[in-house]
Design a protein around this motif. Structure first.
Motif: not given
Length: 233
Positions: A69-93
């Motif tokens: 479950x932890x592995x599946x959770x890690x994959x899912x969270x990584x996907x969510x995190x990448x999706x949230x960053x799509x189209x946004x500038x890679x600004x530190x803030x």
């Protein structure tokens, strides 16, 4: 000799205080935690997580069963995190805000996962069914008591009792069987030398095992339906 790791949400018999707690109380806590961790501010997660850890330790929850479950959770969270960053500038803030929100989401999911593990590993299917059956009896007695106070014409019928215990308990009990079926297929895959390395191996594994999982679950559903029909005759 140590006991083998149980599947995720698999029941493990025991005599702890969590095992002996009323099923209705544990189910109510599970529902409240699931709703609260997503509805309340993040500060609420601190005491809830601590309390769940105490319940897990007292109930002797098998941590080894949570690895998948932890592995599946890690994959899912990584996907969510990448999706949230799509189209946004890679600004530190912006990165700090998005990664913080992703981490908070992972924390909430982990809390729900731990709450489910505590409930299912300390509560058998028979206990769940009997608890809902008692609740159904209480509701039906109340309905019959209230219907006796209402005058009816001869052509009218008194309200019938509700029937929810069987269907609801089967729905709740079926969730651990999903993970048990997946673990059985995964062990068979590993025993036959199935590839697990890299994206290609993971894709092949899922593409092969997922259809088999669906067939297995359909078979379990059919067997359960036949057993219910045979006992109701």
């Amino acid at each position: 000799m140590s006991r083998p790791a149980s599947p995720l949400f698999g029941y493990r018999s025991g005599f702890t205080a969590v095992h002996r707690a009323p099923v209705a109380l544990k189910f109510a806590i599970l529902l409240c935690v699931t709703i609260a961790v997503f509805a309340l501010p993040w500060a609420f997660l601190v005491p809830v997580s601590a309390l769940l850890c105490v319940f897990a330790i007292v109930g002797k929850v098998d941590i080894r069963g949570l690895r998948g479950a932890v592995k599946l959770l890690a994959i899912w969270v990584a996907f969510i995190g990448a999706f949230r960053l799509v189209g946004k500038p890679l600004d530190p803030g912006i990165l700090s805000v998005e990664l913080g929100e992703t981490g908070l989401y992972a924390w909430r999911l982990a809390a729900v996962l731990l709450a489910g593990s505590v409930f299912y590993e300390t509560t058998s299917g028979l206990e769940i069914r009997d608890s809902f059956a008692r609740a159904e009896d209480m509701v039906n007695r109340a309905v019959r008591g209230l219907s006796g106070l209402i005058p009816y014409r001869r052509t009218e019928k008194a309200p019938k009792g509700v029937r929810f215990a069987l269907v609801f308990s089967l729905t709740i009990i079926f969730i651990p069987r999903i993970f048990a079926a997946w673990e059985s297929l995964e062990r068979a895959w590993q025993a036959r030398g199935g590839s697990q390395k890299g994206f290609r191996g993971a894709y092949r594994k899922v593409s092969v095992l997922l259809p088999l999982l669906l067939l297995r679950l359909f078979s379990l559903a059919v067997d359960t339906d036949r057993a219910i029909r045979n006992r109701s005759r």
